[in-house]
Motif scaffolding. Structure first.
Motif, short mmCIF file in Angstrom:
data_model
loop_
_atom_site.label_atom_id
_atom_site.label_comp_id
_atom_site.label_asym_id
_atom_site.label_seq_id
_atom_site.Cartn_x
_atom_site.Cartn_y
_atom_site.Cartn_z
N PHE A 162 17.75 5.46 -3.91
CA PHE A 162 17.24 6.10 -5.11
C PHE A 162 15.95 5.46 -5.62
O PHE A 162 15.14 6.12 -6.26
N VAL A 173 19.06 17.13 -6.90
CA VAL A 173 19.78 16.49 -5.80
C VAL A 173 20.15 17.48 -4.70
O VAL A 173 20.73 17.10 -3.69
N TYR A 203 25.71 6.86 -12.24
CA TYR A 203 24.52 7.69 -12.32
C TYR A 203 23.48 7.09 -13.26
O TYR A 203 22.28 7.30 -13.06
N ILE A 233 21.70 4.78 -11.00
CA ILE A 233 20.86 5.54 -10.08
C ILE A 233 19.59 6.01 -10.80
O ILE A 233 18.49 5.92 -10.26
N VAL A 270 15.67 5.28 -9.83
CA VAL A 270 14.63 6.31 -9.67
C VAL A 270 13.41 5.93 -10.52
O VAL A 270 12.28 5.96 -10.05
#
Length: 166
Positions: free
Chosen positions: A57, A79, A129, A132, A136
């Motif tokens: 990521f 995604v 998440y 993640i 990113v």
């Protein structure tokens, strides 16, 4: 083609017929949408998986930054528009049907926001998440100091959307 020239992993373009609106692209074997990869890891969240996902990521964010540095906005980033080569753990961006060129921070923020919104924000997986999303952002901002303002704009959009939902 422009994204590929900037180092973004995309399928090779073999032929384009503008008159008939046809594009012949590389067939991507042994791939799955990134969301399938995430779902396959939901029961297997050990230390190795965490390291693998963070690396993946962070790279994803870096590739998005490369696109945005070249003023390419994907238009449907999620995604499901990023594929993962299962054998190499390599990413490929697909679905550029709504892509356009823009230097506007708002357009780039909307692109990045669309990806972030494709991650669940509640339930058991929230922390995963959230991690993640941070990866990113880290990958994204590490490729250009100018892109910090895009991430800041995404965070403002998220706050605004949350306050409207309440």
């Amino acid at each position: 083609a422009k994204a590929k020239s900037m180092g973004v992993p995309v399928p090779a373009v073999y032929a384009v017929n503008v008159k008939h609106r046809l594009v012949c692209l590389e067939y991507l074997k042994n791939t799955m949408p990134l969301i399938e990869y995430l779902n396959s890891k939901s029961d297997d969240y050990d230390d190795d998986t965490i390291v693998e996902m963070r690396k993946l990521f962070t790279a994803l964010g870096g590739y998005i930054a490369k696109m945005h540095n070249g003023n390419v906005v994907h238009g449907e980033l999620s995604v499901t528009s990023v594929l993962l080569d299962k054998s190499k753990l390599a990413l490929k961006f697909v679905g550029f049907g709504k892509a356009y060129s823009s230097g506007n921070i708002e357009d780039k923020a909307a692109d990045l926001y669309a990806l972030i919104c494709s991650f669940p924000e509640s339930g058991e997986e929230y922390m995963r998440y959230n991690d993640i999303t941070h990866c990113v952002y880290t990958g994204y901002t590490s490729h250009s100091t100018k892109l910090d303002s895009v991430v800041q704009r995404v965070q403002k959009i998220k706050q605004k959307m949350k306050s409207q939902a309440q």
